[in-house]
Design a protein around this motif. Structure first.
Motif, PDB file in Angstrom:
ATOM      1  N   SER A 154      20.654  95.821  15.873  1.00  0.00           N
ATOM      2  CA  SER A 154      20.684  95.285  17.228  1.00  0.00           C
ATOM      3  C   SER A 154      19.290  94.918  17.716  1.00  0.00           C
ATOM      4  CB  SER A 154      21.294  96.319  18.171  1.00  0.00           C
ATOM      5  OG  SER A 154      21.019  96.029  19.517  1.00  0.00           O
ATOM      6  N   ALA A 155      19.241  94.011  18.668  1.00  0.00           N
ATOM      7  CA  ALA A 155      17.972  93.655  19.299  1.00  0.00           C
ATOM      8  C   ALA A 155      17.384  94.816  20.070  1.00  0.00           C
ATOM      9  CB  ALA A 155      18.180  92.456  20.228  1.00  0.00           C
ATOM     10  N   TYR A 156      18.197  95.850  20.315  1.00  0.00           N
ATOM     11  CA  TYR A 156      17.745  97.000  21.095  1.00  0.00           C
ATOM     12  C   TYR A 156      17.483  98.228  20.228  1.00  0.00           C
ATOM     13  CZ  TYR A 156      19.655  93.911  24.621  1.00  0.00           C
ATOM     14  OH  TYR A 156      19.910  92.811  25.403  1.00  0.00           O
ATOM     15  N   ALA A 157      17.529  98.050  18.915  1.00  0.00           N
ATOM     16  CA  ALA A 157      17.405  99.185  18.003  1.00  0.00           C
ATOM     17  C   ALA A 157      16.017  99.816  18.020  1.00  0.00           C
ATOM     18  CB  ALA A 157      17.770  98.764  16.584  1.00  0.00           C
ATOM     19  N   ASN A 158      15.019  99.095  18.505  1.00  0.00           N
ATOM     20  CA  ASN A 158      13.657  99.630  18.551  1.00  0.00           C
ATOM     21  C   ASN A 158      13.232 100.027  19.964  1.00  0.00           C
ATOM     22  OD1 ASN A 158      13.128  99.283  15.733  1.00  0.00           O
ATOM     23  ND2 ASN A 158      12.818  97.084  16.087  1.00  0.00           N
ATOM     24  N   ALA A 159      14.178 100.165  20.840  1.00  0.00           N
ATOM     25  CA  ALA A 159      13.864 100.572  22.211  1.00  0.00           C
ATOM     26  C   ALA A 159      13.160 101.924  22.207  1.00  0.00           C
ATOM     27  CB  ALA A 159      15.136 100.648  23.043  1.00  0.00           C
ATOM     28  N   ALA A 160      12.138 102.049  23.053  1.00  0.00           N
ATOM     29  CA  ALA A 160      11.380 103.295  23.148  1.00  0.00           C
ATOM     30  C   ALA A 160      11.692 104.046  24.435  1.00  0.00           C
ATOM     31  CB  ALA A 160       9.885 102.989  23.076  1.00  0.00           C
ATOM     32  N   SER A 161      12.627 103.521  25.223  1.00  0.00           N
ATOM     33  CA  SER A 161      12.915 104.090  26.532  1.00  0.00           C
ATOM     34  C   SER A 161      14.283 103.604  26.983  1.00  0.00           C
ATOM     35  CB  SER A 161      11.840 103.646  27.536  1.00  0.00           C
ATOM     36  OG  SER A 161      12.258 103.840  28.874  1.00  0.00           O
ATOM     37  N   ILE A 162      14.893 104.338  27.903  1.00  0.00           N
ATOM     38  CA  ILE A 162      16.157 103.879  28.472  1.00  0.00           C
ATOM     39  C   ILE A 162      15.960 102.613  29.306  1.00  0.00           C
ATOM     40  CG2 ILE A 162      17.086 106.217  28.545  1.00  0.00           C
ATOM     41  CD1 ILE A 162      16.679 106.135  31.624  1.00  0.00           C
ATOM     42  N   HIS A 163      14.708 102.261  29.584  1.00  0.00           N
ATOM     43  CA  HIS A 163      14.403 101.082  30.387  1.00  0.00           C
ATOM     44  C   HIS A 163      14.131  99.847  29.530  1.00  0.00           C
ATOM     45  CE1 HIS A 163      14.362 103.856  33.679  1.00  0.00           C
ATOM     46  NE2 HIS A 163      13.339 104.517  33.183  1.00  0.00           N
ATOM     47  N   ASP A 164      14.384  99.960  28.215  1.00  0.00           N
ATOM     48  CA  ASP A 164      14.146  98.849  27.299  1.00  0.00           C
ATOM     49  C   ASP A 164      15.432  98.140  26.896  1.00  0.00           C
ATOM     50  OD1 ASP A 164      11.451  99.409  27.365  1.00  0.00           O
ATOM     51  OD2 ASP A 164      11.451 100.563  25.504  1.00  0.00           O
ATOM     52  N   PHE A 165      16.461  98.224  27.738  1.00  0.00           N
ATOM     53  CA  PHE A 165      17.747  97.620  27.413  1.00  0.00           C
ATOM     54  C   PHE A 165      18.090  96.470  28.373  1.00  0.00           C
ATOM     55  CE2 PHE A 165      17.882 101.679  25.355  1.00  0.00           C
ATOM     56  CZ  PHE A 165      18.708 101.528  24.247  1.00  0.00           C
ATOM     57  N   ALA A 166      17.101  95.892  29.003  1.00  0.00           N
ATOM     58  CA  ALA A 166      17.341  94.819  29.969  1.00  0.00           C
ATOM     59  C   ALA A 166      18.146  93.693  29.336  1.00  0.00           C
ATOM     60  CB  ALA A 166      16.015  94.283  30.501  1.00  0.00           C
ATOM     61  N   GLY A 167      19.207  93.276  30.027  1.00  0.00           N
ATOM     62  CA  GLY A 167      20.066  92.206  29.539  1.00  0.00           C
ATOM     63  C   GLY A 167      21.196  92.668  28.648  1.00  0.00           C
ATOM     64  N   ALA A 168      21.194  93.940  28.292  1.00  0.00           N
ATOM     65  CA  ALA A 168      22.223  94.461  27.391  1.00  0.00           C
ATOM     66  C   ALA A 168      23.496  94.808  28.154  1.00  0.00           C
ATOM     67  CB  ALA A 168      21.701  95.689  26.653  1.00  0.00           C
ATOM     68  N   LYS A 169      24.614  94.794  27.434  1.00  0.00           N
ATOM     69  CA  LYS A 169      25.888  95.266  27.957  1.00  0.00           C
ATOM     70  C   LYS A 169      26.133  96.677  27.434  1.00  0.00           C
ATOM     71  CE  LYS A 169      27.976  90.651  28.050  1.00  0.00           C
ATOM     72  NZ  LYS A 169      29.087  89.804  27.522  1.00  0.00           N
ATOM     73  N   GLY A 170      26.518  97.591  28.334  1.00  0.00           N
ATOM     74  CA  GLY A 170      26.732  98.967  27.928  1.00  0.00           C
ATOM     75  C   GLY A 170      27.964  99.574  28.561  1.00  0.00           C
ATOM     76  N   THR A 171      28.451 100.641  27.973  1.00  0.00           N
ATOM     77  CA  THR A 171      29.555 101.387  28.539  1.00  0.00           C
ATOM     78  C   THR A 171      29.467 102.828  28.074  1.00  0.00           C
ATOM     79  OG1 THR A 171      31.950 101.363  28.955  1.00  0.00           O
ATOM     80  CG2 THR A 171      31.254 100.994  26.694  1.00  0.00           C
ATOM     81  N   ALA A 172      30.460 103.622  28.498  1.00  0.00           N
ATOM     82  CA  ALA A 172      30.590 105.021  28.097  1.00  0.00           C
ATOM     83  C   ALA A 172      32.030 105.437  28.387  1.00  0.00           C
ATOM     84  CB  ALA A 172      29.602 105.908  28.861  1.00  0.00           C
ATOM     85  N   GLN A 173      32.358 106.652  28.028  1.00  0.00           N
ATOM     86  CA  GLN A 173      33.713 107.134  28.289  1.00  0.00           C
ATOM     87  C   GLN A 173      33.922 107.341  29.778  1.00  0.00           C
ATOM     88  OE1 GLN A 173      34.810 110.654  26.117  1.00  0.00           O
ATOM     89  NE2 GLN A 173      36.740 110.925  27.206  1.00  0.00           N
ATOM     90  N   GLU A 174      35.110 106.991  30.252  1.00  0.00           N
ATOM     91  CA  GLU A 174      35.419 107.115  31.667  1.00  0.00           C
ATOM     92  C   GLU A 174      35.358 108.574  32.113  1.00  0.00           C
ATOM     93  OE1 GLU A 174      39.317 105.639  32.387  1.00  0.00           O
ATOM     94  OE2 GLU A 174      40.319 107.228  31.264  1.00  0.00           O
ATOM     95  N   GLY A 208      31.306  94.741  18.993  1.00  0.00           N
ATOM     96  CA  GLY A 208      30.397  93.848  19.681  1.00  0.00           C
ATOM     97  C   GLY A 208      30.738  93.559  21.124  1.00  0.00           C
ATOM     98  N   ILE A 209      31.706  94.277  21.678  1.00  0.00           N
ATOM     99  CA  ILE A 209      32.018  94.091  23.095  1.00  0.00           C
ATOM    100  C   ILE A 209      30.835  94.529  23.947  1.00  0.00           C
ATOM    101  CG2 ILE A 209      33.522  94.853  24.983  1.00  0.00           C
ATOM    102  CD1 ILE A 209      35.768  95.108  22.924  1.00  0.00           C
ATOM    103  N   VAL A 210      30.152  95.580  23.515  1.00  0.00           N
ATOM    104  CA  VAL A 210      28.945  96.050  24.190  1.00  0.00           C
ATOM    105  C   VAL A 210      27.804  96.133  23.189  1.00  0.00           C
ATOM    106  CG1 VAL A 210      30.202  97.339  25.962  1.00  0.00           C
ATOM    107  CG2 VAL A 210      29.543  98.491  23.837  1.00  0.00           C
ATOM    108  N   ASP A 211      26.591  96.183  23.707  1.00  0.00           N
ATOM    109  CA  ASP A 211      25.406  96.299  22.865  1.00  0.00           C
ATOM    110  C   ASP A 211      25.008  97.747  22.612  1.00  0.00           C
ATOM    111  OD1 ASP A 211      24.798  93.407  22.766  1.00  0.00           O
ATOM    112  OD2 ASP A 211      24.421  93.652  24.912  1.00  0.00           O
ATOM    113  N   PHE A 212      25.412  98.623  23.515  1.00  0.00           N
ATOM    114  CA  PHE A 212      25.070 100.037  23.360  1.00  0.00           C
ATOM    115  C   PHE A 212      26.052 100.870  24.165  1.00  0.00           C
ATOM    116  CE2 PHE A 212      23.223  99.099  27.408  1.00  0.00           C
ATOM    117  CZ  PHE A 212      23.255 100.294  28.119  1.00  0.00           C
ATOM    118  N   VAL A 213      26.076 102.164  23.863  1.00  0.00           N
ATOM    119  CA  VAL A 213      26.851 103.114  24.665  1.00  0.00           C
ATOM    120  C   VAL A 213      25.981 104.329  24.943  1.00  0.00           C
ATOM    121  CG1 VAL A 213      29.069 102.374  23.713  1.00  0.00           C
ATOM    122  CG2 VAL A 213      27.858 104.307  22.661  1.00  0.00           C
TER     123      VAL A 213
END
Length: 297
Positions: A154-174, A208-213
């Motif tokens: 992923s383009a976000y695989a080298n993120a060093a912070s939770i603030h390095d996901f700008a533009g990404a789509k994310g989700t988690a369990q309800e 691929g529905i989201v970029d990260f969870v």
């Protein structure tokens, strides 16, 4: 409180509010009078424990009794296993109880304990303050770390912070703190509708529905067994980690066993086991659960 009471589960689910791992819609807690008269539930020598059985490595369903799995009393021919089952067995062995496992949807767990259908929930529930108004907690029985999962390419695989996901789509369990407390801390991300369960969350990432969870470390470690193309993003101990106060961490991150409000007999009996264990013991048991987790996709 055994099988003859299982029919009450559905009535409890219809009348009680949804509860979840951090984003509960709180139902009205029992009154003080109700709390003071709570029975222990184990007078018959059987501890009835509810869990989803769909939340590896905490708990899952399998077709046989391999690796110490326990029959699920309301799902014929199926067995429960995982960290929660291991812990339930340990608690029962120490207190000379038999163990009964019931499969229950996430939203029915707290109402089921409140109504006496279950004696306890050992189901990866965080000890959140709004939930503690509805039930009492023994424990913790695990200290979780919040992480992100993304694909290794992923383009976000080298993120060093939770603030390095700008533009990404994310989700988690309800209904989890992953969705209600973690995702909102991330800058400029598109938060999609919460997934119904952990399996659906991981499928959204894999397809691929989201970029990260967002999830916790045990769930992420278990996910890598089924989806080796994923990468765990652990920012703990850095300035880029999810932020919780010590009080928030105790409520949101620590995992406990829920029992009926005022059930001090059962709570104390469970704590007599948990208080003799530490984080290293919990982590070692979780590692064992991850090793035997089935490769489900």
């Amino acid at each position: 409180m055994r099988r003859r009471m299982l029919a009450l589960i559905f009535a409890a689910m219809m009348t009680a509010s949804m509860t979840a791992c951090g984003g509960d819609n709180s139902s009205t807690p029992p009154s003080a009078n109700d709390s003071s008269t709570a029975a222990s539930g184990v007078e018959d020598g059987v501890l009835t424990v509810a869990m989803e059985c769909t939340y590896p490595p905490y708990n899952w369903m399998q077709n046989d009794d391999s690796n110490g799995a326990v029959p699920i009393s309301n799902v014929n021919g199926s067995y429960a296993n995982g960290y929660d089952v291991m812990m339930a067995k340990k608690i029962c062995e120490a207190n000379d109880w038999e163990l009964e496992i019931i499969q229950a949807d996430w939203g029915s767990l707290v109402p089921g304990v409140q109504s006496g259908v279950y004696d306890a929930n050992i189901a990866g529930q965080s000890m959140k303050a709004d939930r503690a108004k509805q039930v009492d907690f023994a424990g913790p029985y695990f200290y979780a770390t919040m992480v992100c999962l993304t694909k290794a390419d992923s383009a976000y695989a080298n993120a060093a912070s939770i603030h390095d996901f700008a533009g990404a789509k994310g989700t988690a369990q309800e209904g989890t703190i992953w969705y209600t407390d973690c995702l909102p801390q991330m800058d400029d991300v598109e938060i999609l509708t919460a997934s119904e369960n952990a399996s659906a969350m991981l499928m959204a990432l894999e397809t691929g529905i989201v970029d990260f969870v967002c999830t916790d470390m045990p769930t992420a470690q278990g996910a890598l067994i089924a989806y080796p193309d994923l990468k765990i993003m652990d920012f703990s101990g850095t300035d880029g980690d999810f932020e919780f106060t010590e009080e928030e961490r105790a409520e949101n991150v620590n995992i406990g066993v829920s029992v009926k409000k005022g059930n001090t007999v059962l709570k104390d009996a469970i704590n007599s086991v948990l208080f003799n264990m530490d984080a290293d013991d919990f982590n070692a048991m979780m590692a064992d659960a991850i090793k035997i987790q089935p490769l489900n996709k």
